[in-house]
Design an enzyme around this catalytic site. Structure first.
Site, PDB file in Angstrom:
ATOM      1  N   GLU A  97      -2.465   0.674  -0.789  1.00  0.00           N
ATOM      2  CA  GLU A  97      -1.293   1.535  -0.972  1.00  0.00           C
ATOM      3  C   GLU A  97      -0.157   1.027  -0.084  1.00  0.00           C
ATOM      4  O   GLU A  97      -0.401   0.376   0.928  1.00  0.00           O
ATOM      5  CB  GLU A  97      -1.704   2.982  -0.617  1.00  0.00           C
ATOM      6  CG  GLU A  97      -0.626   4.024  -0.607  1.00  0.00           C
ATOM      7  CD  GLU A  97       0.067   4.278  -1.938  1.00  0.00           C
ATOM      8  OE1 GLU A  97       0.521   3.302  -2.567  1.00  0.00           O
ATOM      9  OE2 GLU A  97       0.192   5.451  -2.339  1.00  0.00           O
ATOM     10  N   ASP A 101       1.652   9.236   3.085  1.00  0.00           N
ATOM     11  CA  ASP A 101       2.541  10.210   3.730  1.00  0.00           C
ATOM     12  C   ASP A 101       1.822  11.567   3.772  1.00  0.00           C
ATOM     13  O   ASP A 101       1.036  11.826   4.686  1.00  0.00           O
ATOM     14  CB  ASP A 101       3.851  10.244   2.928  1.00  0.00           C
ATOM     15  CG  ASP A 101       4.905  11.158   3.512  1.00  0.00           C
ATOM     16  OD1 ASP A 101       4.736  11.624   4.652  1.00  0.00           O
ATOM     17  OD2 ASP A 101       5.904  11.420   2.819  1.00  0.00           O
ATOM     18  N   GLY A 103      -0.566  12.366   1.905  1.00  0.00           N
ATOM     19  CA  GLY A 103      -1.966  12.086   1.581  1.00  0.00           C
ATOM     20  C   GLY A 103      -2.364  12.612   0.213  1.00  0.00           C
ATOM     21  O   GLY A 103      -3.476  12.346  -0.266  1.00  0.00           O
ATOM     22  N   LYS A 129       1.911   6.891   7.595  1.00  0.00           N
ATOM     23  CA  LYS A 129       2.899   7.814   8.186  1.00  0.00           C
ATOM     24  C   LYS A 129       2.190   9.133   8.426  1.00  0.00           C
ATOM     25  O   LYS A 129       1.884   9.872   7.507  1.00  0.00           O
ATOM     26  CB  LYS A 129       4.085   7.956   7.225  1.00  0.00           C
ATOM     27  CG  LYS A 129       5.160   8.856   7.758  1.00  0.00           C
ATOM     28  CD  LYS A 129       6.526   8.598   7.122  1.00  0.00           C
ATOM     29  CE  LYS A 129       6.618   9.017   5.679  1.00  0.00           C
ATOM     30  NZ  LYS A 129       7.982   8.778   5.131  1.00  0.00           N
ATOM     31  N   ARG A 163      13.291  -2.526  -2.494  1.00  0.00           N
ATOM     32  CA  ARG A 163      11.887  -2.907  -2.635  1.00  0.00           C
ATOM     33  C   ARG A 163      11.639  -4.378  -2.312  1.00  0.00           C
ATOM     34  O   ARG A 163      10.588  -4.751  -1.797  1.00  0.00           O
ATOM     35  CB  ARG A 163      11.466  -2.641  -4.085  1.00  0.00           C
ATOM     36  CG  ARG A 163      10.032  -2.211  -4.230  1.00  0.00           C
ATOM     37  CD  ARG A 163       9.645  -2.196  -5.683  1.00  0.00           C
ATOM     38  NE  ARG A 163       9.866  -0.957  -6.398  1.00  0.00           N
ATOM     39  CZ  ARG A 163       9.168   0.165  -6.230  1.00  0.00           C
ATOM     40  NH1 ARG A 163       8.233   0.233  -5.317  1.00  0.00           N
ATOM     41  NH2 ARG A 163       9.429   1.221  -6.960  1.00  0.00           N
TER      42      ARG A 163
HETATM   43  P1  IMP Z   1       1.965  10.967  -0.484  1.00  0.00           P
HETATM   44  O1  IMP Z   1       1.279  11.523  -1.693  1.00  0.00           O
HETATM   45  O2  IMP Z   1       2.907  11.979   0.145  1.00  0.00           O
HETATM   46  O3  IMP Z   1       1.044  10.362   0.534  1.00  0.00           O
HETATM   47  O4  IMP Z   1       2.965   9.929  -1.079  1.00  0.00           O
HETATM   48  C1  IMP Z   1       2.904   8.616  -0.894  1.00  0.00           C
HETATM   49  C2  IMP Z   1       3.961   7.975  -1.770  1.00  0.00           C
HETATM   50  O5  IMP Z   1       5.275   8.515  -1.487  1.00  0.00           O
HETATM   51  C3  IMP Z   1       4.037   6.519  -1.437  1.00  0.00           C
HETATM   52  O6  IMP Z   1       3.165   5.774  -2.248  1.00  0.00           O
HETATM   53  C4  IMP Z   1       5.493   6.218  -1.692  1.00  0.00           C
HETATM   54  O7  IMP Z   1       5.685   5.907  -3.062  1.00  0.00           O
HETATM   55  C5  IMP Z   1       6.224   7.502  -1.360  1.00  0.00           C
HETATM   56  N1  IMP Z   1       6.724   7.472   0.039  1.00  0.00           N
HETATM   57  C6  IMP Z   1       6.367   8.286   1.066  1.00  0.00           C
HETATM   58  N2  IMP Z   1       7.009   7.962   2.199  1.00  0.00           N
HETATM   59  C7  IMP Z   1       7.785   6.892   1.903  1.00  0.00           C
HETATM   60  C8  IMP Z   1       8.680   6.074   2.685  1.00  0.00           C
HETATM   61  O8  IMP Z   1       8.877   6.237   3.902  1.00  0.00           O
HETATM   62  N3  IMP Z   1       9.287   5.051   2.004  1.00  0.00           N
HETATM   63  C9  IMP Z   1       9.090   4.807   0.684  1.00  0.00           C
HETATM   64  N4  IMP Z   1       8.251   5.541  -0.070  1.00  0.00           N
HETATM   65  C10 IMP Z   1       7.605   6.577   0.524  1.00  0.00           C
HETATM   66 MG    MG Z   2       3.454   4.437  -3.683  1.00  0.00          MG
END
Ligand code: IMP
Ligand code: MG
Length: 173
Positions: A97, A101, A103, A129, A163
């Site tokens: 991944e 963030d 999760g 993160k 990107r």
């Molecule tokens: P989660 O489900 O909140 O863990 O989301 C993760 C997804 O959110 C990642 O695969 C990214 O696509 C996007 N994302 C979360 N934080 C960031 C960031 O700081 N930069 C870019 N994309 C992020």
């Molecule tokens: Mg992603």
């Protein structure tokens, strides 16, 4: 709205850290074959660098997950818009991944993958993160850990921008 990019990891630092991670993974899997499963689109650059440094036998597949939310956070409502192509039954799977963030995306994916009965599943992320985690998920390998902030570059985008930058930046708005 003006956007400022503050350097976080240089290309050279990324290269060094990904190399160290690849050595760690090779040691852990001890010559066993691995399916590296990249989550599109964010992971493709990290995955491309990582797999070229692995010395164990590797097969590669991709899955694409769309999660609905705001531009900078996910809602946890995930939809699979491109499914698996390899049969991962009885195989070691390493999910790759770009950033974990909340999760929620990984939690959904891990649950989804169980139905295929892999031999093992581990999670490898370029950025972990940690500050906004909403569900406990195993992050087995992380190249770089941060508490908060929005990062771009090396596969990570903001609204499809930044990107392709070769290094990692903090996006300040
Ligand atoms: P989660 O489900 O909140 O863990 O989301 C993760 C997804 O959110 C990642 O695969 C990214 O696509 C996007 N994302 C979360 N934080 C960031 C960031 O700081 N930069 C870019 N994309 C992020
Ligand atoms: Mg992603």
């Amino acid at each position: 709205m003006s956007e400022e990019l503050i350097p976080v990891l240089s290309r050279a630092e990324i290269e060094q850290k990904v190399k160290r991670l690849a050595e760690h993974i090779c040691k852990d899997y001890d010559k066993e074959e691995l399916v590296v499963l990249g989550i599109l689109k964010g992971s493709f650059i990290f995955l491309a660098d990582l797999v070229r440094k692995l010395t164990i036998p590797v097969q590669i597949d991709f899955i694409r997950l769309a999660s609905y939310g705001s531009e900078t956070s996910s809602s946890g409502q995930v939809q699979i818009t491109k499914g698996l192509e390899l049969d991962i039954g009885d195989r070691h799977v390493l999910v790759a991944e770009d950033i974990v963030d909340s999760g929620l995306t990984i939690a959904y994916l891990l649950d989804y993958l169980k139905q295929f009965h892999p031999k093992s599943i581990k999670v490898c992320t370029f950025i972990d993160k940690t500050g906004r985690r909403e569900v406990q998920i195993p992050v087995d390998y992380a190249v770089h850990v941060i508490e908060s902030g929005f990062l771009v570059g090396y596969g990570l985008d903001f609204d499809e921008k930044y990107r392709t930058l070769p290094a990692i930046y903090h996006l300040k708005k």
